[in-house]
Design an enzyme around this catalytic site. Structure first.
Site, short mmCIF file in Angstrom:
data_model
loop_
_atom_site.label_atom_id
_atom_site.label_comp_id
_atom_site.label_asym_id
_atom_site.label_seq_id
_atom_site.Cartn_x
_atom_site.Cartn_y
_atom_site.Cartn_z
N CYS A 40 0.84 -1.20 0.00
CA CYS A 40 0.00 0.00 0.00
C CYS A 40 0.88 1.25 0.00
O CYS A 40 1.99 1.25 0.53
CB CYS A 40 -0.91 0.00 1.22
SG CYS A 40 -2.08 1.39 1.23
N CYS A 99 -6.30 -0.16 6.85
CA CYS A 99 -6.03 0.48 5.55
C CYS A 99 -7.17 1.42 5.16
O CYS A 99 -8.33 1.02 5.07
CB CYS A 99 -5.84 -0.59 4.47
SG CYS A 99 -5.46 0.10 2.84
CO CO Z 1 -3.47 1.26 3.00
#
Ligand code: CO
Length: 200
Positions: A40, A99
């Site tokens: 990410c 996230c």
């Molecule tokens: Co993330």
């Protein structure tokens, strides 16, 4: 502007050379990382630091919510270079609990382009609708979706033609799925490693 960063950079380069005078000369001529990290973009999940690897040791692709979409030219270019040219031994898809991309995918709010980027996560959520609905705590539900998303992206990577072709020519390559905890700094191996093509 950014003088702090430039000063940091000079100090860092000096430290690296003090430890290993040929460090940058060696890297200038060649990189031979064993790992491709697909993670990410979140600033709290920096690839090299988390697994304590030096420059040159991990090839990195990052995007919002660590996706490996089979039509994304950016990801595919990275994957092909890593597999065909660098011949990495391991591809690691690394999600992280908490996230923001995962949350944004399913909170029903409209944000623009990102809603399209996050569409594959809504498909994962739909596939596992019953399991997710049974989790009462919204944080735990989100964290489970982080795990399910990583598992899905591992399947995407492992079924990609570049990876299938590498296996067909006998190249050693494993695809792994991890989820990183911002709270502890530790990765959770989801134990979904794929080392060979699935039987048809
Ligand atoms: Co993330």
């Amino acid at each position: 502007m950014l003088n702090d960063l430039k000063a940091n950079n000079r100090a860092w380069a000096d430290r690296m050379v003090a430890k290993d005078p040929d460090f940058f000369k060696r890297l200038e001529n060649q990189q031979s990382p064993q790992y491709l990290w697909i993670g990410c973009s979140d600033s709290r999940v920096p690839a090299n630091e988390i697994v304590d690897l030096a420059p040159g040791e991990v090839f990195v692709h990052r995007n919002v919510a660590n996706l490996a979409p089979p039509q994304d030219a950016n990801y595919l270019s990275v994957l092909q270079f890593a597999v065909d040219v660098l011949k990495v031994r391991h591809v690691i898809v690394v999600g992280h609990y908490g996230c923001g991309g995962i949350k944004a995918a399913v909170d029903g709010q409209r944000r623009g382009l990102i809603d399209h980027w996050l569409h594959p996560i809504r498909e994962v959520a739909e596939e596992h609708r019953a399991e997710l609905a049974a989790i009462a705590d919204p944080h735990k539900r989100g964290d489970r979706l982080c795990e399910l998303n990583v598992m899905r992206q591992v399947r995407n990577v492992a079924s990609d033609v570049f990876v299938m072709d590498a296996w067909a020519r006998g190249q050693q390559l494993s695809v792994h799925g991890w989820v990183y905890s911002l709270a502890t700094g530790l990765v959770n191996d989801l134990d979904v490693t794929v080392r060979a093509p699935r039987a048809p």
